[in-house]
Design an enzyme around this catalytic site. Structure first.
Site, PDB file in Angstrom:
ATOM      1  N   SER A  63      35.059  42.737  33.505  1.00  0.00           N
ATOM      2  CA  SER A  63      33.722  42.754  33.526  1.00  0.00           C
ATOM      3  C   SER A  63      33.399  43.171  32.221  1.00  0.00           C
ATOM      4  O   SER A  63      33.834  44.420  31.459  1.00  0.00           O
ATOM      5  CB  SER A  63      33.075  43.442  34.449  1.00  0.00           C
ATOM      6  OG  SER A  63      33.318  43.245  35.776  1.00  0.00           O
ATOM      7  N   ARG A  78      31.699  53.498  35.401  1.00  0.00           N
ATOM      8  CA  ARG A  78      32.498  53.134  34.434  1.00  0.00           C
ATOM      9  C   ARG A  78      32.230  54.177  33.189  1.00  0.00           C
ATOM     10  O   ARG A  78      32.190  53.525  32.184  1.00  0.00           O
ATOM     11  CB  ARG A  78      32.049  51.736  33.959  1.00  0.00           C
ATOM     12  CG  ARG A  78      32.083  50.657  35.032  1.00  0.00           C
ATOM     13  CD  ARG A  78      33.658  50.592  35.376  1.00  0.00           C
ATOM     14  NE  ARG A  78      33.875  49.367  36.005  1.00  0.00           N
ATOM     15  CZ  ARG A  78      33.829  49.153  37.263  1.00  0.00           C
ATOM     16  NH1 ARG A  78      33.575  50.232  38.157  1.00  0.00           N
ATOM     17  NH2 ARG A  78      33.932  48.110  38.015  1.00  0.00           N
ATOM     18  N   GLU A  83      30.847  47.219  28.614  1.00  0.00           N
ATOM     19  CA  GLU A  83      31.633  47.975  29.373  1.00  0.00           C
ATOM     20  C   GLU A  83      32.968  48.559  28.407  1.00  0.00           C
ATOM     21  O   GLU A  83      33.298  49.726  28.673  1.00  0.00           O
ATOM     22  CB  GLU A  83      32.330  47.420  30.589  1.00  0.00           C
ATOM     23  CG  GLU A  83      32.671  48.315  31.636  1.00  0.00           C
ATOM     24  CD  GLU A  83      33.559  47.633  32.718  1.00  0.00           C
ATOM     25  OE1 GLU A  83      34.611  47.181  32.580  1.00  0.00           O
ATOM     26  OE2 GLU A  83      32.861  47.384  33.977  1.00  0.00           O
TER      27      GLU A  83
HETATM   28  N1  EPU Z   1      27.280  36.469  40.337  1.00  0.00           N
HETATM   29  C1  EPU Z   1      26.679  35.216  39.869  1.00  0.00           C
HETATM   30  N2  EPU Z   1      27.195  34.649  38.973  1.00  0.00           N
HETATM   31  C2  EPU Z   1      28.171  34.915  38.170  1.00  0.00           C
HETATM   32  C3  EPU Z   1      28.825  36.093  38.773  1.00  0.00           C
HETATM   33  C4  EPU Z   1      28.417  36.768  39.740  1.00  0.00           C
HETATM   34  O1  EPU Z   1      25.733  34.839  40.533  1.00  0.00           O
HETATM   35  O2  EPU Z   1      28.542  34.072  37.396  1.00  0.00           O
HETATM   36  C5  EPU Z   1      26.941  37.270  41.609  1.00  0.00           C
HETATM   37  C6  EPU Z   1      27.890  36.985  42.738  1.00  0.00           C
HETATM   38  O3  EPU Z   1      27.527  35.907  43.455  1.00  0.00           O
HETATM   39  C7  EPU Z   1      27.613  38.398  43.333  1.00  0.00           C
HETATM   40  C8  EPU Z   1      27.019  39.297  42.398  1.00  0.00           C
HETATM   41  O4  EPU Z   1      26.752  38.382  41.583  1.00  0.00           O
HETATM   42  O5  EPU Z   1      26.501  38.072  44.488  1.00  0.00           O
HETATM   43  C9  EPU Z   1      27.955  40.416  42.062  1.00  0.00           C
HETATM   44  O6  EPU Z   1      29.456  39.660  41.727  1.00  0.00           O
HETATM   45  P1  EPU Z   1      30.832  40.155  42.070  1.00  0.00           P
HETATM   46  O7  EPU Z   1      30.999  40.521  43.696  1.00  0.00           O
HETATM   47  O8  EPU Z   1      32.138  39.255  41.701  1.00  0.00           O
HETATM   48  O9  EPU Z   1      30.718  41.666  41.400  1.00  0.00           O
HETATM   49  P2  EPU Z   1      30.456  42.042  39.971  1.00  0.00           P
HETATM   50  O10 EPU Z   1      29.184  42.802  40.357  1.00  0.00           O
HETATM   51  O11 EPU Z   1      30.548  40.883  39.205  1.00  0.00           O
HETATM   52  C10 EPU Z   1      31.665  44.290  40.114  1.00  0.00           C
HETATM   53  C11 EPU Z   1      32.622  44.980  38.995  1.00  0.00           C
HETATM   54  C12 EPU Z   1      33.944  44.479  39.032  1.00  0.00           C
HETATM   55  C13 EPU Z   1      34.591  44.530  40.380  1.00  0.00           C
HETATM   56  C14 EPU Z   1      33.700  43.785  41.419  1.00  0.00           C
HETATM   57  C15 EPU Z   1      34.055  44.071  42.928  1.00  0.00           C
HETATM   58  C16 EPU Z   1      31.201  45.872  37.354  1.00  0.00           C
HETATM   59  C17 EPU Z   1      30.784  45.658  35.996  1.00  0.00           C
HETATM   60  N3  EPU Z   1      32.074  45.064  37.803  1.00  0.00           N
HETATM   61  O12 EPU Z   1      31.657  42.960  39.498  1.00  0.00           O
HETATM   62  O13 EPU Z   1      34.925  45.422  38.216  1.00  0.00           O
HETATM   63  O14 EPU Z   1      35.997  44.055  40.523  1.00  0.00           O
HETATM   64  O15 EPU Z   1      32.338  44.318  41.394  1.00  0.00           O
HETATM   65  O16 EPU Z   1      33.881  45.645  43.282  1.00  0.00           O
HETATM   66  O17 EPU Z   1      30.749  46.980  37.931  1.00  0.00           O
HETATM   67  C18 EPU Z   1      35.496  45.449  35.841  1.00  0.00           C
HETATM   68  O18 EPU Z   1      35.083  46.413  35.904  1.00  0.00           O
HETATM   69  O19 EPU Z   1      36.345  44.859  34.897  1.00  0.00           O
HETATM   70  C19 EPU Z   1      35.351  44.718  37.069  1.00  0.00           C
HETATM   71  C20 EPU Z   1      36.010  43.631  37.186  1.00  0.00           C
END
Ligand code: EPU
Length: 343
Positions: free
Chosen positions: A243, A164, A339
């Site tokens: 995010s 990012r 971010e």
């Molecule tokens: N989780 C929780 N509680 C929450 C949110 C997440 O326990 O409230 C846990 C989920 O269960 C999962 C883990 O955290 O095990 C990761 O969550 P998720 O797969 O939704 O992905 P993320 O790490 O929250 C990242 C990117 C997203 C992208 C997704 C899919 C970043 C900051 N965010 O989210 O990007 O769509 O992976 O690849 O890297 C963005 O940058 O705006 C964005 C949406």
């Protein structure tokens, strides 16, 4: 060239924060940027480049001249035995561009479907989702220097992509280009033969449900759209910037220490030996899901996303963000890094 005064920006930022641009110029071509740069009355003014507004928090009216990038156009530049090279104007909507590439038979961007924003903003923060980042499909971009009006191109190495992050997010001289250039066109390198990028838990689940082992690009595109629609708020309905924090990286020792205290922490081991933690999980563990500060809140289905519950100011969003940072720091010793760009 038309310079608009006191332009409401509420519909130009995905958080739907109420703010005005003192002056706004719509940029439809490289020549428009050059006009702004070379006209004596504009030369001295600081300038702010606005794309789709999907990764910014406006904390007040914008005093620099807003350059609203509206450069359009999508085309196949070249097809070789190894790849399709496609180009889009910086003002094209990202998701519409991804959809178009698939319709034309140029797969490779499907994992990044439905990311809000414009093509020109995508390299700024090296957008990514479900195992693919923009840098993995990037060929080059064109930009105009805001001091000299000169058009220049950058390859991937020159963009200094990180998680990012890119050269366009840094203002330090001599390398940083934040506020110093307008991205006008971006070219993508979509390798042949196409290979699916799988492995993300959410995608694997969709594959198992559909009993598919070798999905097509179109299927992945549809699954990514379905996953995002289920988890992330639609900015057209609830203001947000995706995010809000980056997923932090820690050393193996730090991670072992955190796991000893919280065995359920969601983490991923990276190739370089460090460990990435799920910021959403950390925020959720601190009890923030669904909470609010004024009109700014934490999304009920994904704690990493801050939302505008109606009439939120940028100040309220930032107060909430700081409160979250403090509680995550106090409990886990980790300082979350926002971010979006705070304006
Ligand atoms: N989780 C929780 N509680 C929450 C949110 C997440 O326990 O409230 C846990 C989920 O269960 C999962 C883990 O955290 O095990 C990761 O969550 P998720 O797969 O939704 O992905 P993320 O790490 O929250 C990242 C990117 C997203 C992208 C997704 C899919 C970043 C900051 N965010 O989210 O990007 O769509 O992976 O690849 O890297 C963005 O940058 O705006 C964005 C949406």
């Amino acid at each position: 060239m038309l310079v608009e005064k006191n332009v409401p920006l509420q519909s130009c930022n995905s958080f739907h924060i109420v703010a005005k641009a003192h002056s706004l110029v719509r940029i439809a071509s490289e020549a428009d940027v050059q006009t702004v740069v070379t006209q004596p009355e504009w030369q001295e003014f600081p300038k702010f480049v606005l794309g789709g507004g999907s990764n910014i928090v406006l904390t007040g009216d914008v005093r620099p001249v807003v350059l609203k990038v509206e450069i359009l156009g999508k085309r196949l530049v070249q097809e070789t035995a190894k790849a399709y090279v496609v180009e889009a104007g910086a003002g094209e909507n990202w998701h519409d561009f991804v959809t178009w590439t698939l319709q034309q038979g140029y797969p490779g961007l499907e994992n990044m479907a439905l990311i809000p924003g414009t093509v020109g903003a995508a390299p700024v923060q090296n957008v990514g989702a479900y195992g693919v980042e923009l840098q993995d499909r990037f060929e080059s971009l064109d930009a105009v220097d805001l001091q000299t009006g000169k058009v220049f191109s950058l390859n991937a190495a020159q963009c200094a992509f990180g998680y990012r992050d890119s050269v366009f997010k840094h203002s330090s001289q001599p390398l940083g280009l934040a506020g110093r250039a307008v991205i006008t066109r971006v070219r993508f390198h979509l390798p042949k033969p196409w290979k699916a990028v799988l492995g993300y838990a959410d995608i694997e689940k969709k594959m198992a449900e559909a009993k598919v082992t070798q999905p097509t690009a179109q299927q992945i595109y549809q699954w990514v759209c379905d996953i995002r629609r289920a988890k992330l708020p639609d900015p057209a309905v609830i203001g947000n910037a995706g995010s809000f924090f980056k997923n932090p990286t820690v050393t193996t020792e730090q991670c072992a220490d955190i796991i000893a205290r919280d065995p359920k922490i969601v983490h991923y081991h990276l190739a370089d030996g460090s460990v990435k933690l799920a910021a959403g999980w950390l925020i959720d563990a601190c009890g923030w899901k669904g909470k609010s500060v004024g009109n700014a809140g934490v999304y009920e289905k994904q704690a990493l996303v801050l939302v505008n519950r109606g009439g939120a100011t940028g100040g309220e969003v930032m107060t909430l963000a700081r409160a979250i940072q403090t509680s995550v720091y106090e409990r886990f010793g980790i300082m979350l890094e926002p971010e979006p760009v705070v304006v």
